[in-house]
Enzyme design. Structure first.
Site, PDB file in Angstrom:
ATOM      1  N   PRO A 108       0.968  -1.216   0.035  1.00  0.00           N
ATOM      2  CA  PRO A 108       0.049  -0.035   0.117  1.00  0.00           C
ATOM      3  C   PRO A 108       0.908   1.456  -0.176  1.00  0.00           C
ATOM      4  O   PRO A 108       1.904   1.279   0.499  1.00  0.00           O
ATOM      5  CB  PRO A 108      -0.829  -0.185   1.121  1.00  0.00           C
ATOM      6  CG  PRO A 108      -0.877  -1.344   1.855  1.00  0.00           C
ATOM      7  CD  PRO A 108       0.402  -1.988   1.080  1.00  0.00           C
ATOM      8  N   PHE A 110       1.030   5.376   1.152  1.00  0.00           N
ATOM      9  CA  PHE A 110       0.994   6.035   2.473  1.00  0.00           C
ATOM     10  C   PHE A 110      -0.470   7.009   2.505  1.00  0.00           C
ATOM     11  O   PHE A 110      -0.759   7.053   3.548  1.00  0.00           O
ATOM     12  CB  PHE A 110       2.268   6.792   2.674  1.00  0.00           C
ATOM     13  CG  PHE A 110       3.527   5.733   3.141  1.00  0.00           C
ATOM     14  CD1 PHE A 110       3.306   5.577   4.440  1.00  0.00           C
ATOM     15  CD2 PHE A 110       4.328   5.405   2.284  1.00  0.00           C
ATOM     16  CE1 PHE A 110       4.687   4.632   5.042  1.00  0.00           C
ATOM     17  CE2 PHE A 110       5.175   4.514   2.730  1.00  0.00           C
ATOM     18  CZ  PHE A 110       5.497   4.013   4.154  1.00  0.00           C
TER      19      PHE A 110
END
Length: 352
Positions: A108, A110
């Protein structure tokens, strides 16, 4: 020397031993590097960048590049960028990348609302999201960061098509430097050598004791992290911190290569970054105004959004699709497939 080259030399002098910059580094490092990149004042041209001689361009490429430095050039397209690379009219390509190039690998980013790491840190015992990357909090309680680091272990994720496109650009001798904000190490894992990388926010390749400053290879750090232990210095028992940049820390010395790299670049690629973090974001404006800039991103960002240039090319949407389209225009599709097959085979072989 070309006029745009002189500011780079002046910058090198400012960053030398007598400079006033707040970023510490050894002035001789860039001085030695510059000797290989920019010729002397009497040369009137770029020196030996990668050891190549000037090449003759086709009429089509000359049209894309413009004649006589005219500022009134036609709007460029992705096809034009592909032609500049394919014909080798651009041989000093600088690349800037962010977390967006690693999300297809399962990491992922941030800042994406809902899915970004800053939106999903409730599981960690931290007062606010950014604390996980603050040195003072790390020294007080390193466990939240170490838990996050465990998820970033290099063996858990593999490079994707974007990383391998950049590897192919290197293999063809056209990558001057890759500037990455990422700490996942996937650029290295794709086979791009460390000499071509500027890991602006550091990496897990090494670790340093927060007390006595003893350094150790990253393997020692990972052995403790994967065993759910806090890495400690064998000399003074201080906490070992990986050499990634926490908030408030100085950037790595190699980041200062931008003083030379960006003024000498002939093409800038910007991939998968929000261009929100300084000083990295401002590098997008450090190339000459005549140099094409290609942004491949989910959204329009940074200076390319609020101060666009006539030579900018923007490709918004899914990054993997955009990169695959560029690879197709370059005629590199089969080479890309072969590279991915070879590299995937290496990883699979190691897993057996």
């Amino acid at each position: 020397m070309a006029l745009w080259g002189r500011p780079a030399v002046r910058s090198l002098r400012r960053w030398g031993p007598g400079g006033t910059s707040g970023w510490p580094f050894r002035g001789s490092f860039l001085a030695r590097f510059a000797a290989h990149v920019i010729c002397d004042e009497k040369g009137g041209h770029l020196g030996n960048v990668g050891g190549r001689r000037p090449i003759a361009f086709s009429a089509g490429v000359s049209g894309i590049l413009g004649n006589g430095g005219s500022s009134k050039k036609e709007k460029l397209s992705l096809q034009d960028i592909a032609e500049l690379i394919r014909s080798r009219a651009c041989q000093r390509v600088v690349v800037m990348v962010g977390a967006g190039i690693s999300t297809p690998s399962g990491i992922p980013d941030f800042r994406s609302p809902g899915s970004g790491r800053y939106s999903n840190l409730q599981q960690y015992d931290i007062p606010y999201p950014e604390a996980i990357f603050e040195l003072s909090f790390f020294l007080y309680n390193p466990k939240p960061f170490l838990s996050l680091a465990k998820k970033l272990y290099p063996g858990n994720h593999r490079p994707n098509v974007t990383h391998y496109f950049l590897r192919l650009l290197h293999d063809k001798g056209q990558l001057l430097r890759l500037y990455t904000q990422n700490i996942d190490g996937l650029e290295r894992a794709s086979g791009i050598p460390a000499s071509k990388l500027v890991e602006a926010h550091g990496s897990f390749a090494s670790a340093t004791c927060t007390v006595c400053r003893r350094t150790a290879p990253g393997e020692d750090f990972w052995a403790d992290v994967l065993g759910d232990r806090v890495p400690c210095c064998p000399v003074c028992s201080g906490i070992m911190k990986p050499d990634i940049v926490f908030f408030g820390e100085s950037l790595p010395e190699r980041f200062l290569l931008h003083v030379v790299d960006f003024p000498t670049a002939d093409l800038l690629l910007i991939l998968g970054t929000s261009l929100q973090v300084e000083p990295f974001a401002s590098l997008s404006e450090a190339v000459r105004s005549s140099v094409p800039r290609l942004l491949m991103n989910r959204d329009m960002v940074g200076p390319l959004a609020w101060r666009p240039r006539s030579r900018d090319v923007v490709q918004l949407g899914d990054l993997v699709h955009s990169v695959e389209r560029l690879v197709e225009l370059l005629g590199w599709t089969e080479e890309m497939k072969d590279l991915v097959r070879r590299e995937t085979g290496k990883v699979t072989g190691c897993d057996k």
